[in-house]
Design a protein around this motif. Sequence first.
Motif, PDB file in Angstrom:
ATOM      1  N   ALA A 264      -5.402   8.961  -0.036  1.00 34.17           N
ATOM      2  CA  ALA A 264      -4.122   9.520   0.413  1.00 34.17           C
ATOM      3  C   ALA A 264      -3.292  10.048  -0.744  1.00 34.17           C
ATOM      4  O   ALA A 264      -2.447  10.934  -0.565  1.00 34.17           O
ATOM      5  CB  ALA A 264      -3.336   8.469   1.191  1.00 34.17           C
TER       6      ALA A 264
ATOM      7  N   SER B  75       3.835   9.383   3.319  1.00 37.89           N
ATOM      8  CA  SER B  75       2.888   8.274   3.256  1.00 37.89           C
ATOM      9  C   SER B  75       2.736   7.612   4.622  1.00 37.89           C
ATOM     10  O   SER B  75       1.656   7.102   4.958  1.00 37.89           O
ATOM     11  CB  SER B  75       3.344   7.244   2.221  1.00 37.89           C
ATOM     12  OG  SER B  75       4.496   6.537   2.669  1.00 37.89           O
TER      13      SER B  75
ATOM     14  N   GLY C  84      -0.969   7.952   7.546  1.00 37.91           N
ATOM     15  CA  GLY C  84      -1.624   6.883   8.292  1.00 37.91           C
ATOM     16  C   GLY C  84      -2.288   7.376   9.558  1.00 37.91           C
ATOM     17  O   GLY C  84      -3.205   6.732  10.074  1.00 37.91           O
TER      18      GLY C  84
ATOM     19  N   GLY D  87      -5.257   7.273   6.367  1.00 32.27           N
ATOM     20  CA  GLY D  87      -4.580   6.602   5.269  1.00 32.27           C
ATOM     21  C   GLY D  87      -4.163   5.205   5.698  1.00 32.27           C
ATOM     22  O   GLY D  87      -4.111   4.881   6.890  1.00 32.27           O
ATOM     23  N   GLU D  88      -3.868   4.364   4.735  1.00 28.37           N
ATOM     24  CA  GLU D  88      -3.411   3.029   5.057  1.00 28.37           C
ATOM     25  C   GLU D  88      -1.905   2.949   4.870  1.00 28.37           C
ATOM     26  O   GLU D  88      -1.228   3.961   4.815  1.00 28.37           O
ATOM     27  CB  GLU D  88      -4.158   2.010   4.180  1.00 28.37           C
ATOM     28  CG  GLU D  88      -5.655   1.989   4.453  1.00 28.37           C
ATOM     29  CD  GLU D  88      -6.408   1.068   3.529  1.00 28.37           C
ATOM     30  OE1 GLU D  88      -5.988   0.913   2.359  1.00 28.37           O
ATOM     31  OE2 GLU D  88      -7.427   0.492   3.975  1.00 28.37           O
ATOM     32  N   GLY D  89      -1.349   1.763   4.782  1.00 24.03           N
ATOM     33  CA  GLY D  89       0.082   1.620   4.590  1.00 24.03           C
ATOM     34  C   GLY D  89       0.827   1.411   5.887  1.00 24.03           C
ATOM     35  O   GLY D  89       0.246   1.127   6.939  1.00 24.03           O
TER      36      GLY D  89
ATOM     37  N   TYR E 237       2.413   1.660  -3.419  1.00 24.71           N
ATOM     38  CA  TYR E 237       1.371   2.124  -4.340  1.00 24.71           C
ATOM     39  C   TYR E 237       1.142   3.619  -4.197  1.00 24.71           C
ATOM     40  O   TYR E 237       1.112   4.368  -5.191  1.00 24.71           O
ATOM     41  CB  TYR E 237       0.082   1.344  -4.071  1.00 24.71           C
ATOM     42  CG  TYR E 237      -1.155   1.934  -4.702  1.00 24.71           C
ATOM     43  CD1 TYR E 237      -1.340   1.916  -6.080  1.00 24.71           C
ATOM     44  CD2 TYR E 237      -2.156   2.489  -3.903  1.00 24.71           C
ATOM     45  CE1 TYR E 237      -2.484   2.447  -6.647  1.00 24.71           C
ATOM     46  CE2 TYR E 237      -3.301   3.019  -4.464  1.00 24.71           C
ATOM     47  CZ  TYR E 237      -3.466   3.002  -5.836  1.00 24.71           C
ATOM     48  OH  TYR E 237      -4.602   3.534  -6.390  1.00 24.71           O
ATOM     49  N   MET E 238       0.987   4.094  -2.968  1.00 16.00           N
ATOM     50  CA  MET E 238       0.748   5.520  -2.742  1.00 16.00           C
ATOM     51  C   MET E 238       1.914   6.365  -3.240  1.00 16.00           C
ATOM     52  O   MET E 238       1.721   7.397  -3.897  1.00 16.00           O
ATOM     53  CB  MET E 238       0.512   5.783  -1.244  1.00 16.00           C
ATOM     54  CG  MET E 238      -0.812   5.299  -0.723  1.00 16.00           C
ATOM     55  SD  MET E 238      -1.124   5.839   0.981  1.00 16.00           S
ATOM     56  CE  MET E 238       0.019   4.795   1.889  1.00 16.00           C
TER      57      MET E 238
ATOM     58  N   THR F 208      -5.924   4.270   0.788  1.00 12.72           N
ATOM     59  CA  THR F 208      -4.735   4.561  -0.016  1.00 12.72           C
ATOM     60  C   THR F 208      -5.035   5.476  -1.198  1.00 12.72           C
ATOM     61  O   THR F 208      -4.260   6.382  -1.497  1.00 12.72           O
ATOM     62  CB  THR F 208      -4.116   3.251  -0.540  1.00 12.72           C
ATOM     63  OG1 THR F 208      -5.122   2.491  -1.216  1.00 12.72           O
ATOM     64  CG2 THR F 208      -3.556   2.423   0.586  1.00 12.72           C
ATOM     65  N   THR F 209      -6.149   5.242  -1.875  1.00  9.72           N
ATOM     66  CA  THR F 209      -6.482   6.080  -3.031  1.00  9.72           C
ATOM     67  C   THR F 209      -6.710   7.517  -2.609  1.00  9.72           C
ATOM     68  O   THR F 209      -6.252   8.456  -3.276  1.00  9.72           O
ATOM     69  CB  THR F 209      -7.728   5.537  -3.751  1.00  9.72           C
ATOM     70  OG1 THR F 209      -7.472   4.197  -4.188  1.00  9.72           O
ATOM     71  CG2 THR F 209      -8.077   6.388  -4.956  1.00  9.72           C
TER      72      THR F 209
ATOM     73  N   GLN G 178       0.828  -1.201   0.000  1.00  9.19           N
ATOM     74  CA  GLN G 178       0.000   0.000   0.000  1.00  9.19           C
ATOM     75  C   GLN G 178       0.868   1.259   0.000  1.00  9.19           C
ATOM     76  O   GLN G 178       0.578   2.231  -0.716  1.00  9.19           O
ATOM     77  CB  GLN G 178      -0.931  -0.003   1.210  1.00  9.19           C
ATOM     78  CG  GLN G 178      -2.044  -1.029   1.129  1.00  9.19           C
ATOM     79  CD  GLN G 178      -2.795  -1.184   2.440  1.00  9.19           C
ATOM     80  OE1 GLN G 178      -2.318  -0.761   3.505  1.00  9.19           O
ATOM     81  NE2 GLN G 178      -3.971  -1.783   2.387  1.00  9.19           N
ATOM     82  N   THR G 179       1.921   1.237   0.794  1.00  7.54           N
ATOM     83  CA  THR G 179       2.833   2.376   0.838  1.00  7.54           C
ATOM     84  C   THR G 179       3.505   2.586  -0.516  1.00  7.54           C
ATOM     85  O   THR G 179       3.588   3.721  -1.014  1.00  7.54           O
ATOM     86  CB  THR G 179       3.898   2.169   1.934  1.00  7.54           C
ATOM     87  OG1 THR G 179       3.266   2.204   3.213  1.00  7.54           O
ATOM     88  CG2 THR G 179       4.967   3.261   1.871  1.00  7.54           C
TER      89      THR G 179
END
Length: 224
Positions: free
Chosen positions: A92, A161, A165, A169-171, A18-19, A89-90, A15-16
Amino acid sequence: MSANLIPILWEATLQTIYMVVVSGLIGTVLGLPLGVFLATSKRGELLSAPAVNAALGLVVNALRSIPFIILVVAIIPFTRMIAGTSIGTTAAIVPLTLAAAPFIARIVETAIREVEGGLIEAARAMGATPGQIITKVLLPEALPGIVLGLTLAIVSLIGYSAMVGAVGGEGLGDLGIRYGYQRFMPDVMLAVVVILIVLVQAVQSFGEWIARRLDHRAAKDRGL
């Protein structure tokens, strides 16, 4: 650390990545032409437009001066409008891109301004148009500096990123907060920190390697 957490850690790492990758690409697409324009549009320069240059410069400076965590919260309505949600994530990617684009623009501007003025004058003397000077002279000469600057931007995005969180946000940042901090699991926090360090080191080393390959002056010193 429990084996059950390893898949969660792996998912957070993806996820990180990706962001950072998506926001870095979009930020570059936005920041690169903006930086070129800022570097070539002051009075008497190739694309002389001092009023527009000053206005864009103010916008860039304003965005760069806002602390990232405040920017994330302040643009929640805009994020929801673009991504349909303000968490995940999107979502973020929106504040990450807004943080990256002006930073990249200034990096590109600085790199281009470091190109020797004699090269520009020589190109002008040969009848090159402003567009040709930018694409055939300025960008190729400034490319090693731009690559190093983009490397710095990506490293900063990795840190951002993790920070996002804290606000939905995720990651890796979200994982570190939920497990490492809120559930008092220091081994998870340590794993998150180690992964972030590895990502930063990998990006920094790769960026420096590319910059060395693109630097024709360094190539001459090596006898290439």
